[in-house]
Design a protein around this motif. Structure first.
Motif, PDB file in Angstrom:
ATOM      1  N   LEU A  62       0.831  -1.206   0.000  1.00  0.00           N
ATOM      2  CA  LEU A  62       0.000   0.000   0.000  1.00  0.00           C
ATOM      3  C   LEU A  62       0.868   1.260   0.000  1.00  0.00           C
ATOM      4  CD1 LEU A  62      -2.883   1.051   0.021  1.00  0.00           C
ATOM      5  CD2 LEU A  62      -2.809   0.975   2.519  1.00  0.00           C
ATOM      6  N   ALA A  63       1.963   1.232   0.754  1.00  0.00           N
ATOM      7  CA  ALA A  63       2.880   2.377   0.746  1.00  0.00           C
ATOM      8  C   ALA A  63       3.462   2.578  -0.649  1.00  0.00           C
ATOM      9  CB  ALA A  63       3.996   2.166   1.757  1.00  0.00           C
ATOM     10  N   PHE A  64       3.799   1.494  -1.337  1.00  0.00           N
ATOM     11  CA  PHE A  64       4.298   1.597  -2.709  1.00  0.00           C
ATOM     12  C   PHE A  64       3.232   2.178  -3.633  1.00  0.00           C
ATOM     13  CE2 PHE A  64       4.165  -0.597  -6.871  1.00  0.00           C
ATOM     14  CZ  PHE A  64       5.186   0.100  -7.486  1.00  0.00           C
ATOM     15  N   LEU A  65       1.982   1.743  -3.478  1.00  0.00           N
ATOM     16  CA  LEU A  65       0.908   2.247  -4.341  1.00  0.00           C
ATOM     17  C   LEU A  65       0.731   3.750  -4.183  1.00  0.00           C
ATOM     18  CD1 LEU A  65      -1.817  -0.532  -3.978  1.00  0.00           C
ATOM     19  CD2 LEU A  65      -0.173  -0.209  -5.837  1.00  0.00           C
ATOM     20  N   HIS A  66       0.889   4.244  -2.955  1.00  0.00           N
ATOM     21  CA  HIS A  66       0.678   5.667  -2.712  1.00  0.00           C
ATOM     22  C   HIS A  66       1.905   6.520  -3.010  1.00  0.00           C
ATOM     23  CE1 HIS A  66      -3.365   5.306  -1.330  1.00  0.00           C
ATOM     24  NE2 HIS A  66      -3.036   4.426  -0.398  1.00  0.00           N
ATOM     25  N   THR A  67       3.105   5.985  -2.797  1.00  0.00           N
ATOM     26  CA  THR A  67       4.310   6.791  -2.979  1.00  0.00           C
ATOM     27  C   THR A  67       5.064   6.468  -4.259  1.00  0.00           C
ATOM     28  OG1 THR A  67       5.754   5.260  -1.790  1.00  0.00           O
ATOM     29  CG2 THR A  67       4.624   6.955  -0.488  1.00  0.00           C
ATOM     30  N   GLY A  68       4.976   5.223  -4.719  1.00  0.00           N
ATOM     31  CA  GLY A  68       5.741   4.796  -5.884  1.00  0.00           C
ATOM     32  C   GLY A  68       7.196   4.525  -5.568  1.00  0.00           C
ATOM     33  N   ILE A  69       7.548   4.540  -4.287  1.00  0.00           N
ATOM     34  CA  ILE A  69       8.935   4.328  -3.878  1.00  0.00           C
ATOM     35  C   ILE A  69       9.151   2.861  -3.553  1.00  0.00           C
ATOM     36  CG2 ILE A  69      10.685   4.909  -2.159  1.00  0.00           C
ATOM     37  CD1 ILE A  69       9.208   7.602  -1.819  1.00  0.00           C
ATOM     38  N   THR A  70      10.218   2.284  -4.101  1.00  0.00           N
ATOM     39  CA  THR A  70      10.561   0.894  -3.819  1.00  0.00           C
ATOM     40  C   THR A  70      12.030   0.806  -3.425  1.00  0.00           C
ATOM     41  OG1 THR A  70      11.361   0.270  -6.022  1.00  0.00           O
ATOM     42  CG2 THR A  70       8.983   0.160  -5.656  1.00  0.00           C
ATOM     43  N   ASN A  71      12.416  -0.347  -2.962  1.00  0.00           N
ATOM     44  CA  ASN A  71      13.821  -0.601  -2.661  1.00  0.00           C
ATOM     45  C   ASN A  71      14.422  -1.535  -3.710  1.00  0.00           C
ATOM     46  OD1 ASN A  71      12.535  -2.930  -1.923  1.00  0.00           O
ATOM     47  ND2 ASN A  71      13.752  -3.271  -0.087  1.00  0.00           N
ATOM     48  N   ALA A  72      13.874  -1.513  -4.912  1.00  0.00           N
ATOM     49  CA  ALA A  72      14.318  -2.412  -5.969  1.00  0.00           C
ATOM     50  C   ALA A  72      15.791  -2.200  -6.319  1.00  0.00           C
ATOM     51  CB  ALA A  72      13.457  -2.229  -7.218  1.00  0.00           C
ATOM     52  N   GLY A  73      16.254  -0.960  -6.317  1.00  0.00           N
ATOM     53  CA  GLY A  73      17.659  -0.699  -6.644  1.00  0.00           C
ATOM     54  C   GLY A  73      18.609  -1.332  -5.649  1.00  0.00           C
TER      55      GLY A  73
END
Length: 116
Positions: A62-73
């Motif tokens: 849900l945090a990703f859906l709202h912010t678009g921030i990930t730790n993918a890098g």
């Protein structure tokens, strides 16, 4: 059964596609319900496990859906480091192993810079 799993995957992708679009609560709720309903109706252990994983990680999703921030890098860099460390296992000099890992994770080594 393959169609059911594919449809559940597509439902999850539809949900994740709302990232960075400022989805409203109802839209997220409807997409999440559709995904859970498909997983529950499928009677496949893999889809039940996937639904459980999504439920466990829901606050982060849900945090990703709202912010678009990930730790993918950072996850990708960590994977490269672990792979290089496995390849370099047995080096007698730990400094060489660290150097090999550091060289593999530079921006140039990952293809971000033009190697002219």
């Amino acid at each position: 059964m393959v169609d059911v799993a594919w449809n559940a995957k597509e439902d999850l992708l539809d949900l994740l596609a709302t990232a960075r679009t400022r989805p409203d609560r109802e839209q997220v709720r409807d997409l999440l319900y559709r995904f859970y309903r498909r997983c529950a109706d499928a009677d496949l252990p893999e889809l039940q496990r996937l639904a459980t994983t999504v439920e466990t990680w829901w606050p982060e999703i849900l945090a990703f859906l709202h912010t678009g921030i990930t730790n993918a890098g950072s996850e990708g860099t960590n994977r490269v480091i672990k792979t290089i460390a496995r390849d370099a296992y047995g080096f007698r000099n730990p400094g060489n192993q660290r150097l090999r890992t550091r060289c593999a994770t530079t921006r140039r080594a990952r293809g971000h810079l033009d190697a002219r």
